[in-house]
Enzyme design. Structure first.
Site, PDB file in Angstrom:
ATOM      1  N   GLU A   5       9.620 -12.228   0.267  1.00 55.89           N
ATOM      2  CA  GLU A   5       9.473 -12.496   1.692  1.00 55.89           C
ATOM      3  C   GLU A   5       8.095 -13.043   2.069  1.00 55.89           C
ATOM      4  O   GLU A   5       7.336 -12.408   2.817  1.00 55.89           O
ATOM      5  CB  GLU A   5       9.751 -11.217   2.500  1.00 55.89           C
ATOM      6  N   GLU A  29      18.130  -8.050  -0.949  1.00 59.32           N
ATOM      7  CA  GLU A  29      17.943  -6.875  -0.084  1.00 59.32           C
ATOM      8  C   GLU A  29      18.955  -6.916   1.039  1.00 59.32           C
ATOM      9  O   GLU A  29      19.138  -7.940   1.698  1.00 59.32           O
ATOM     10  CB  GLU A  29      16.558  -6.856   0.582  1.00 59.32           C
TER      11      GLU A  29
HETATM   12  O1  IFM Z   1      11.081  -2.226   3.368  1.00 59.41           O
HETATM   13  C1  IFM Z   1      11.196  -3.601   3.565  1.00 59.41           C
HETATM   14  C2  IFM Z   1      10.965  -4.344   2.267  1.00 59.41           C
HETATM   15  O2  IFM Z   1       9.734  -4.036   1.712  1.00 59.41           O
HETATM   16  C3  IFM Z   1      10.993  -5.822   2.530  1.00 59.41           C
HETATM   17  N1  IFM Z   1      12.196  -6.213   3.230  1.00 59.41           N
HETATM   18  C4  IFM Z   1      12.563  -5.454   4.393  1.00 59.41           C
HETATM   19  C5  IFM Z   1      12.556  -3.974   4.079  1.00 59.41           C
HETATM   20  C6  IFM Z   1      12.960  -3.168   5.342  1.00 59.41           C
HETATM   21  O3  IFM Z   1      12.057  -3.407   6.365  1.00 59.41           O
END
Ligand code: IFM
Length: 476
Positions: A175, A381
Site C-alpha cells: 500500500e 488483504e
Molecule cells: O492493518 C492494515 C494493514 O496494515 C494495511 N491494510 C489495511 C489494514 C487495516 O487497516
C-alpha cells in the site's frame, strides 16, 4: 456442522483447485521485541511514542509478541490449514540504520520463520516494506529523498540472497498510497508530515523503489519466486454535478499514480496536470520509468470498502469521510484537496466506520481485468474490524466478521466466474494486532489476541475460514 454461533453449511460455491487460501500480518503490527537483537527504531516507533499520534498511546513495543511466539503462531496457521502466510520483514531488524551493516540476527529470524512455514507446508509470501522505515533514513529525508530508493534496493538484495531460495512470492511494497499520502501529506501515519509536494515525491520514490527492488530480488534470488506488489485500490462512487471529474481526480492520485508507472511505464497525464500547482515532478529522472515498469507475476489487491466523492463548492463545511479519519491534519489529496470532498456513505459499517460493500470487490477485480487483461491477481488483504465479545465459555463468536468474509469471498468468486484470473485470497488479519493510529482498539484478527496475557483464541471466523481452506467450498 455448527460451532458456536457459526453456521457452517456449504453454499455450493467452489474455488478452483490450487486457489491459495492465506492470511496476512505485518512486522510492526505483530512482532514486538522492538529493541531486541539489534533492531533500531522505525518511523512507527517514533510516531507511536509521540503523544497524541496513536490511540491510548499504544505502541508496537510488544504487539502480539510474535517475535518470540512465532513457532506456536505457525502451528496455529497449520491448524487452520492455511496454504500461505503473508508476512512482512522489518527493515530496521535487518539493516538497523537503513544503510550499511546487516544484522545477521534479524536475517536469521526471517530465515527460521520461512523454514518453519515450509516445514508445515505453508508457502511464504514475504513483503519487504509494510511501513517500518528505519528512522535514520527518515532523518535523512525519508521517502521524499531519492537516496532512500538506493537503500531499499540494497536491502532487497540482502533479502533476495538470504531468502530468495525459499520464498514463494516476493512483494515489494504494501500500500504505497498509505506510505506516501498518509505519511507525508495527511500526516495520520508515520512520519506524520504535512507536505503535499513531499507526498508526491514519495509516490515516485516508492514506485522507483518497487521497480529497483524487483530487479534486485530477481538478480539475487536463487530459487524461482514470484514477484508482486500490493496496492490498496480506491473503488469510487461519485455524487452530484461533476461526479465524473471528482472520481477521475481521486482515481488518478489513488490508483493510477501507481498502476500507471508500474504496469504501463508512464504517469497518467491528468495526474501530472492535476498536481502541477504542487510539484513539477522534476524528481523523475531519465530511465526511472523503465526501472519502475518491471513485469510482475501477480498484482496484490487490498480491498476493504468503497469511497464516495463529489466536487466541493469551496464554501460549505468540507466533508472528509475517506475512511482515514485518524487525526492527521494535512491532506491525502495533493492538488485535489481544495476541489474534491469525500461524503458519508450508506452503511452498514465495520468498527472502523468503513462501509461494507462486497460488490465493490467484484467491481474492482473486473475493472483490473479490463485495464490489465494479462495480469494475474491476488487479494492480499480483505477483512474487518468488529468489537468482539468473548463468550462465557471463552469462545469468540464473531458473526459480523464471518458474514463480511463470506460476502467478500462470494464477490470474488463472482468475479472469477466472469473470467478474472484470481489466484488466491489473504484474510486480514491472522491475529488481532496493532492497528496503526488506532492502536489495539480495533480488532481485525480471525484469531483473538488477549493483549494482557497474549493468549490466542481462534474466533468463529477462523474456524469458518479453516473449513473453507480445507474444502475449497465456501461455507455459508
Ligand atoms: O492493518 C492494515 C494493514 O496494515 C494495511 N491494510 C489495511 C489494514 C487495516 O487497516
Amino acid at each position: 456442522m455448527s460451532t458456536g454461533n457459526a453456521d457452517f453449511r456449504d453454499s455450493g460455491l467452489v474455488f478452483p483447485e490450487g486457489f491459495t487460501f492465506g492470511s496476512a500480518t505485518a512486522s510492526y503490527q505483530v512482532e514486538g521485541a522492538a529493541a531486541e537483537d539489534g533492531r533500531l527504531p522505525s518511523i512507527w516507533d517514533t510516531f507511536s511514542k509521540t503523544p497524541g499520534k496513536v490511540w491510548n498511546g499504544d505502541t508496537g513495543d510488544v504487539a502480539c509478541d510474535h517475535y518470540h511466539r512465532w513457532e506456536s503462531d505457525l502451528d496455529l496457521m497449520a491448524e487452520l490449514g492455511l496454504d500461505a502466510y503473508r508476512f512482512s520483514i522489518a527493515w530496521p531488524r535487518v539493516i538497523p540504520t537503513g544503510t550499511g551493516a546487516v544484522d545477521q540476527r534479524g536475517v536469521d529470524f526471517y530465515s527460521r520463520l520461512v523454514d518453519g512455514l515450509l516445514e508445515r507446508g505453508i508457502r511464504p509470501v514475504a513483503t519487504l516494506y509494510h511501513w517500518d522505515l528505519p528512522q535514520t533514513l527518515e532523518d535523512a529525508g525519508g521517502w521524499a529523498a531519492r537516496e532512500t530508493v538506493d537503500a531499499f534496493a540494497t536491502y532487497a538484495e540482502v533479502m533476495g540472497r538470504a531468502l530468495g531460495n525459499r520464498v514463494h512470492t516476493w512483494t515489494t511494497l504494501n500500500e504505497p498510497w498509505c506510505s506516501a499520502y498518509l505519511g507525508y501529506g495527511q500526516g495520520g501515519h508515520a512520519p506524520g508530515r504535512h507536505e503535499p509536494a513531499a507526498a508526491l515525491a514519495a509516490v515516485h520514490h516508492l514506485n522507483l523503489a518497487h521497480g529497483r527492488a524487483v530487479q534486485a530480488l530477481r538478480a539475487t534470488s536463487a530459487g524461482d519466486p514470484e514477484y508482486s506488489v500490493t496496492l490498496n485500490f480506491h473503488v469510487l462512487r461519485g455524487e452530484g454535478e461533476g461526479a465524473g471529474e471528482a472520481m477521475r481526480r481521486i482515481d488518478a492520485l489513488a490508483n493510477r499514480a501507481f498502476t500507471g508507472p508500474m504496469l504501463r511505464g508512464e504517469y497518467p497525464a491528468d495526474l501530472l496536470e492535476d498536481t502541477a500547482s504542487v510539484t513539477d515532478w522534476s524528481f523523475i529522472r531519465d530511465g526511472d520509468l523503465a526501472d519502475i515498469h518491471q513485469p510482475i507475476d501477480v498484482l496484490g489487491v487490498n480491498y476493504y470498502s468503497t469511497a464516495t466523492v463529489r466536487m466541493w463548492d469551496g464554501v460549505s463545511p468540507k466533508q472528509q469521510n475517506d475512511g482515514h479519519k485518524a487525526a492527521g491534519g494535512g491532506t491525502a489529496w495533493p492538488g485535489s484537496n481544495e476541489v474534491v470532498e469525500f461524503v458519508q456513505q450508506p452503511g452498514p459499517y465495520t468498527a472502523m466506520g468503513w462501509n461494507i460493500a462486497p460488490e465493490g470487490l467484484e467491481e474492482l477485480l473486473l475493472s483490473l481485468r479490463e485495464q490489465f487483461p494479462d495480469q494475474p491477481l491476488m487479494v492480499t488483504e480483505n477483512g474487518a474490524a468488529f468489537d468482539d465479545v468473548v463468550a462465557a465459555d471463552g469462545s469468540v463468536p464473531d458473526p459480523d466478521r464471518l458474514d463480511y468474509l463470506r460476502r467478500h469471498f462470494t464477490a470474488a468468486h463472482r468475479a472469477m466466474t466472469q473470467g478474472v484470473d484470481l489466484r488466491g485470497y489473504f484474510v486480514w488479519s491472522l491475529l488481532d494486532n496493532f492497528e496503526w493510529g488506532y492502536g489495539y482498539a480495533k480488532r481485525f484478527g480471525i484469531v483473538r489476541v488477549d493483549f494482557d496475557t497474549l493468549e490466542r483464541t481462534v474466533k468463529d471466523s477462523g474456524r469458518w475460514y479453516a473449513r473453507l481452506a480445507a474444502t475449497g467450498i465456501l461455507p455459508e
